[in-house]
Design a protein around this motif. Structure first.
Motif, PDB file in Angstrom:
ATOM      1  N   ILE A   9     -26.288  37.945  25.514  1.00  0.00           N
ATOM      2  CA  ILE A   9     -27.273  37.447  26.477  1.00  0.00           C
ATOM      3  C   ILE A   9     -26.793  36.192  27.210  1.00  0.00           C
ATOM      4  N   LEU A  10     -25.745  35.490  26.704  1.00  0.00           N
ATOM      5  CA  LEU A  10     -25.335  34.253  27.370  1.00  0.00           C
ATOM      6  C   LEU A  10     -23.903  33.892  26.968  1.00  0.00           C
ATOM      7  N   ARG A  11     -23.133  33.381  27.987  1.00  0.00           N
ATOM      8  CA  ARG A  11     -21.804  32.798  27.766  1.00  0.00           C
ATOM      9  C   ARG A  11     -21.884  31.298  28.018  1.00  0.00           C
ATOM     10  N   ILE A  12     -21.289  30.509  27.135  1.00  0.00           N
ATOM     11  CA  ILE A  12     -21.315  29.049  27.269  1.00  0.00           C
ATOM     12  C   ILE A  12     -19.872  28.557  27.373  1.00  0.00           C
ATOM     13  N   PRO A  13     -19.412  28.160  28.586  1.00  0.00           N
ATOM     14  CA  PRO A  13     -18.036  27.650  28.728  1.00  0.00           C
ATOM     15  C   PRO A  13     -17.917  26.240  28.148  1.00  0.00           C
ATOM     16  N   ILE A  14     -16.701  25.916  27.688  1.00  0.00           N
ATOM     17  CA  ILE A  14     -16.407  24.567  27.213  1.00  0.00           C
ATOM     18  C   ILE A  14     -15.029  24.153  27.726  1.00  0.00           C
ATOM     19  N   GLU A  15     -14.742  22.856  27.591  1.00  0.00           N
ATOM     20  CA  GLU A  15     -13.433  22.312  27.952  1.00  0.00           C
ATOM     21  C   GLU A  15     -12.893  21.519  26.775  1.00  0.00           C
ATOM     22  N   ASP A  16     -11.562  21.598  26.599  1.00  0.00           N
ATOM     23  CA  ASP A  16     -10.913  20.849  25.515  1.00  0.00           C
ATOM     24  C   ASP A  16      -9.515  20.466  25.996  1.00  0.00           C
ATOM     25  N   LYS A  17      -9.184  19.177  25.916  1.00  0.00           N
ATOM     26  CA  LYS A  17      -7.902  18.685  26.424  1.00  0.00           C
ATOM     27  C   LYS A  17      -6.750  18.876  25.447  1.00  0.00           C
ATOM     28  N   ASP A  18      -7.066  19.260  24.230  1.00  0.00           N
ATOM     29  CA  ASP A  18      -6.000  19.414  23.241  1.00  0.00           C
ATOM     30  C   ASP A  18      -5.171  20.661  23.515  1.00  0.00           C
ATOM     31  N   LEU A  19      -4.138  20.848  22.711  1.00  0.00           N
ATOM     32  CA  LEU A  19      -3.168  21.906  22.944  1.00  0.00           C
ATOM     33  C   LEU A  19      -3.819  23.274  22.793  1.00  0.00           C
ATOM     34  N   VAL A  20      -3.649  24.112  23.816  1.00  0.00           N
ATOM     35  CA  VAL A  20      -4.305  25.420  23.883  1.00  0.00           C
ATOM     36  C   VAL A  20      -3.825  26.315  22.733  1.00  0.00           C
ATOM     37  N   ASN A  21      -4.797  27.126  22.251  1.00  0.00           N
ATOM     38  CA  ASN A  21      -4.525  28.126  21.206  1.00  0.00           C
ATOM     39  C   ASN A  21      -3.995  27.520  19.913  1.00  0.00           C
ATOM     40  N   THR A  22      -4.509  26.352  19.585  1.00  0.00           N
ATOM     41  CA  THR A  22      -4.230  25.719  18.303  1.00  0.00           C
ATOM     42  C   THR A  22      -5.571  25.381  17.658  1.00  0.00           C
ATOM     43  N   PRO A  23      -5.599  25.101  16.368  1.00  0.00           N
ATOM     44  CA  PRO A  23      -6.864  24.709  15.742  1.00  0.00           C
ATOM     45  C   PRO A  23      -7.509  23.492  16.396  1.00  0.00           C
ATOM     46  N   ASN A  24      -6.709  22.665  17.083  1.00  0.00           N
ATOM     47  CA  ASN A  24      -7.271  21.500  17.782  1.00  0.00           C
ATOM     48  C   ASN A  24      -8.029  21.909  19.035  1.00  0.00           C
ATOM     49  N   TRP A  25      -7.758  23.112  19.544  1.00  0.00           N
ATOM     50  CA  TRP A  25      -8.386  23.606  20.779  1.00  0.00           C
ATOM     51  C   TRP A  25      -9.388  24.721  20.514  1.00  0.00           C
ATOM     52  N   ASN A  26      -9.098  25.560  19.523  1.00  0.00           N
ATOM     53  CA  ASN A  26      -9.990  26.685  19.222  1.00  0.00           C
ATOM     54  C   ASN A  26     -11.372  26.162  18.835  1.00  0.00           C
ATOM     55  N   SER A  27     -12.379  26.754  19.440  1.00  0.00           N
ATOM     56  CA  SER A  27     -13.746  26.265  19.250  1.00  0.00           C
ATOM     57  C   SER A  27     -14.476  27.046  18.167  1.00  0.00           C
ATOM     58  N   GLU A  28     -15.500  26.420  17.649  1.00  0.00           N
ATOM     59  CA  GLU A  28     -16.457  27.056  16.745  1.00  0.00           C
ATOM     60  C   GLU A  28     -17.848  26.616  17.189  1.00  0.00           C
ATOM     61  N   PHE A  29     -18.817  27.577  17.160  1.00  0.00           N
ATOM     62  CA  PHE A  29     -20.162  27.283  17.650  1.00  0.00           C
ATOM     63  C   PHE A  29     -21.171  27.530  16.530  1.00  0.00           C
ATOM     64  N   ILE A  30     -22.187  26.686  16.490  1.00  0.00           N
ATOM     65  CA  ILE A  30     -23.235  26.794  15.481  1.00  0.00           C
ATOM     66  C   ILE A  30     -24.588  26.599  16.175  1.00  0.00           C
ATOM     67  N   ILE A  31     -25.538  27.525  15.911  1.00  0.00           N
ATOM     68  CA  ILE A  31     -26.915  27.344  16.392  1.00  0.00           C
ATOM     69  C   ILE A  31     -27.628  26.503  15.340  1.00  0.00           C
ATOM     70  N   THR A  32     -27.840  25.259  15.639  1.00  0.00           N
ATOM     71  CA  THR A  32     -28.381  24.329  14.639  1.00  0.00           C
ATOM     72  C   THR A  32     -29.909  24.321  14.594  1.00  0.00           C
ATOM     73  N   LYS A  33     -30.554  24.791  15.670  1.00  0.00           N
ATOM     74  CA  LYS A  33     -32.019  24.804  15.696  1.00  0.00           C
ATOM     75  C   LYS A  33     -32.510  26.033  16.460  1.00  0.00           C
ATOM     76  N   GLY A  34     -33.740  26.459  16.134  1.00  0.00           N
ATOM     77  CA  GLY A  34     -34.419  27.497  16.902  1.00  0.00           C
ATOM     78  C   GLY A  34     -34.122  28.923  16.477  1.00  0.00           C
TER      79      GLY A  34
END
Length: 821
Positions: free
Chosen positions: A347-372
């Motif tokens: 139902i929805l895509r949420i873009p993000i930006e990260d200045k760290d090195l691409v395709n590394t654990p420093n750049w790979n994202s994780e998302f959590i629905i904390t409420k609702g």
């Protein structure tokens, strides 16, 4: 053998004027009495002087000072025994002059009967003209002989050929071309001396060693990789990497002593001048600002002196990434609309930006629905290609219950933050639920009713209704069955009442674990539907008496008069407490031959109370369940001799013994013979006889041949038995082997009797036996106590056939079967 004298001259260098670039002291050298051109006397240490600005002059024209401070001869020079002195003058750019006095002492040395030369020295890469004199090769034998000299070996006659030569008459050693020390640092060849007249050697051969003195003619070179990696924000002094270099000039001299320096990047990095190790000079290196740095490294020999030879190269320093930048959202909030009852999906895509090195654990994202998302209607995942957050609907939403949901989504990395004070961030996501005209909904997805089995038809068991989600009303909703496998339930379409339509049986296969399910649907005026499930818990009644499923029992006869017993097991389709434990008791009409011994809740042992012969016995048994509900049942017990737990008659019922087969074959052979004889006697002797109706016979003329009835019986039964192996005779009630044994005995008896009768008839006259063979009667067998009378009556009972009357019920069964067939 006499040798030439050799003069060793010691030369002392005295520095008369003090200058910072010179080291005062003395130099002592040994030279031949005759010093050839180009001979190196010694070397003045001028490594710390700017030789490009100094001018050297010698007071003795036979000697000169080269730019690097080397003292060499320019003419053949004789050195007296008391030495020789000259001075060297240095003049700087300002015109100031400085003198050095050179003192030479000559020492006379003699070595009897031995060649005079010591190891010779030449300078590598010497400048032309060539050839140049090196030294005299002299033998003491030259005093007594008119000699000449020859050379052989590497550098002369072997590779590299022609570097050295000798003047045959004088023994002067010459070098013919420039030599590279880095290729050949030393030459060892052989000198020989001969008499000019006899060509005989006048002295022993002598190895000549020529050392090639090094000059700094090779600049140092880099070895190994010049690419290094260091983490961004590393502490000051963190090692980046090591620069490696080498110099092929003579080891252990200043010509190969390398010093390292940076020509660029000195604000960020530092290099150790002796080891070549590069380290960080700051802790502010930032990969996100500049991920690579290029620094110029210089390597210089002569311990870094300006006159040393050098090389430069560019080193690449790559900054490694640390997770010093958390992911950030491109918007401050998101809104999304979802229709109620919408199916699962994205139902929805949420873009993000990260200045760290691409395709590394420093750049790979994780998302959590904390409420609702307390009801679990959503889940969020990461798109592995774009690093976006993807929100999915996992459970349909109900507009009537929830019109709006406010979610909060947090973004983070797979790696923890480092080298920063930043924190993970969250954004709100507003979910709006759209309304849809829905079908009716039952008051609950499932409803449970408890019903006792065998409840009378038309009994109301409950009501199951639905409402419209929008109006919250049941008006206009109709109810129908979707599934009722046994057709036990009636549904009132207007009210949703459920009644018994047919007898409910808990023991039916439609009931699983005491539960029977009915599926219903509710239909509103717009023909939208909703479904629900009625769960009927069927309660048990004591409607089944215990039953003995196996009533035909086998009791194996025991030896020595021991009493036997057999297991009796009962079953009840009802559940506790309407079933086991069972009670067993002999029926009222039992014959005191049996007794009941309890075994467990569902079985007893039926035991003999007295010794009984083999045979069939019927035993009445009364069986009750726990509630006293039961009846009398009859079991049949067969007592027999057993093998492996089965009656022997049962095992042999389908097979014939050897003697039975032989008897059967013998009987068939005799029957064939008797048939031929009977046909001859009964037919050929009565060709003109007619059979007439006597009137009182009922229209039936019966003709007999006394031999045929028993033989016919045996023949028919024998053939019938062999052709009907699956007939009742082949069952356990009448074993085939017993049948064949009886048939064999009957056939043998009647065959013997018939042969005797035929022999007797053969001795009589024609009128005698012809009267006896065929008789015509008007009435047969009624009211005659004597039965049939014929020629055979006077034979008497020559073969006892009484056993045919005592063959027992098995043979009677055979006779009945044969008669029926």
């Amino acid at each position: 053998m006499a040798r030439n004298l050799k003069v060793n001259v010691c030369i002392f260098l005295i520095i008369s004027c003090v200058d910072s670039c010179f080291i005062p002291g003395s130099i002592q050298a040994t030279v031949p009495q005759t010093v050839p051109v180009g001979h190196v006397i010694s070397k003045v240490d001028v490594d710390h002087c700017d030789t490009k600005t100094l001018h050297f002059t010698s007071s003795d024209p036979d000697f000169t000072v080269q730019a690097d401070g080397t003292l060499v001869t320019v003419h053949i020079t004789m050195v007296p025994a008391n030495g020789r002195t000259f001075s060297v003058q240095f003049q700087d750019p300002n015109g100031q002059k400085k003198n050095m006095d050179i003192l030479k002492d000559g020492l006379l040395k003699r070595s009897k009967r031995r060649w005079s030369p010591l190891p010779f020295n030449i300078i590598e890469n010497d400048s032309p003209p060539f050839p140049k004199e090196v030294d005299l090769v002299a033998s003491d034998s030259s005093a007594a002989y008119n000699v000449y000299y020859t050379l052989s070996g590497p550098g002369v006659t072997e590779h590299p050929v022609g570097v050295f030569s000798v003047v045959r008459e004088t023994g002067m050693l010459k070098v013919n071309r420039a030599v590279d020390r880095e290729i050949t640092p030393q030459f060892i060849f052989q000198a020989r001396v001969f008499d000019r007249y006899t060509n005989q050697e006048t002295d022993l051969p002598l190895p000549i060693t020529v050392n090639v003195e090094d000059v700094n003619d090779n600049a140092p070179t880099f070895t190994g990789q010049l690419q290094f990696t260091v983490l961004e924000q590393s502490n000051v002094g963190t090692m980046v990497g090591k620069v490696n270099a080498t110099d092929i000039d003579k080891p252990g001299t200043d010509h190969t002593k390398i010093r390292y320096s940076l020509l660029s990047g000195t604000d960020l990095f530092y290099i150790n001048p002796e080891t070549g190790v590069i380290s960080t000079k700051t802790d502010t290196l930032d990969r996100e600002v500049k991920d690579k740095h290029f620094v110029t490294v210089e390597i210089r020999d002569m311990n870094g002196a300006l006159k040393g030879l050098s090389n430069t190269a560019t080193a690449t320093i790559v900054l490694g990434d640390i997770n010093d930048n958390p992911p950030t959202f491109t918007k401050t909030s998101y809104n999304v609309s979802v229709m109620e009852n919408q199916e699962k999906g994205l139902i929805l895509r949420i873009p993000i930006e990260d200045k760290d090195l691409v395709n590394t654990p420093n750049w790979n994202s994780e998302f959590i629905i904390t409420k609702g998302n307390e009801n679990g209607n959503f889940r969020i995942e990461r798109d592995p290609k774009t690093n976006e957050g993807l929100i999915y609907l996992t459970k349909p939403l109900d507009y009537e219950k929830t019109k709006n949901l406010k979610l909060e989504v947090l973004a983070r990395n797979q790696a923890e933050l480092s080298g920063t004070n930043a924190k993970w961030v969250s954004i709100p996501v507003d979910v709006t639920v759209g309304d849809v005209d829905e079908g009716p909904e039952f008051t609950a997805p499932t409803v449970l009713f408890t019903v006792q089995e065998n409840t009378p038809n038309d009994t109301l068991i409950g009501t199951y209704t639905a409402i419209d989600p929008e109006t919250k009303s049941s008006a206009g909703i109709k109810y129908y069955k979707v599934s009722d496998p046994a057709s036990w339930i009636y549904v009132d379409e207007s009210t949703g009442q459920l009644k018994i339509a047919n007898t409910i049986d808990r023991e039916s296969h439609f009931v699983v674990d005491g539960v029977y399910n009915v599926t219903m649907k509710a239909v509103d005026a717009s023909l939208k539907t909703g479904t629900g499930t009625v769960i009927i818990q069927v309660e048990d009644m004591n409607d089944h008496a215990p039953d003995i499923p196996s009533k035909d029992l086998v009791l194996c006869e025991k030896d020595g008069g021991e009493m036997g017993s057999v297991l009796v097991v009962a079953e009840d389709e009802d559940q506790a407490p309407f079933s086991a434990p069972f009670s067993f008791k002999l029926g009222e009409k039992h014959d005191d031959k049996w007794a009941v011994k309890p075994l467990n809740n569902t079985a007893v042992m039926l035991e003999q109370t007295k010794e009984l012969p083999t045979g069939l016995y019927t035993v009445p048994l009364m069986v009750w369940d726990l509630q006293g509900f039961g009846n009398t049942q009859t079991v049949t017990v067969r007592i027999c001799r057993c093998r492996n737990g089965a009656c022997l008659a049962q095992q042999n019922s389908t097979s014939l013994g050897v003697w039975a087969i032989l008897a059967m074959l013998l009987g068939l052979a005799l029957l064939l013979l008797l048939g031929i004889l009977c046909a001859f006697v009964c037919v050929t002797k009565n060709e003109k006889m007619e059979l007439e109706d006597m009137g009182d016979s009922g229209g039936c003329n019966i003709t007999y041949c006394n031999i045929f009835p028993p033989i016919g019986l045996v023949l028919v039964c024998s053939l019938w038995t062999n052709n009907n192996m699956h007939s009742p005779l082949s069952t356990s009630s009448f074993p085939l082997s017993a049948t064949m044994s009886i048939l064999a005995r009957v056939m043998f008896t009647w065959s013997t009797f018939s042969l005797q009768k035929l022999a007797y008839l053969g001795t009589e006259e024609d009128g005698r036996y012809t009267d006896d063979i065929i008789h015509k009667y008007g009435f047969e067998g009624v009211g005659s106590p004597a039965g049939s009378v014929g020629c055979c009556s006077d034979q008497g009972n020559q073969e006892d056939l009484d056993f045919l009357n005592t063959l027992g019920p098995k043979f009677k069964m055979l006779a009945e079967v044969c008669t029926n067939k």
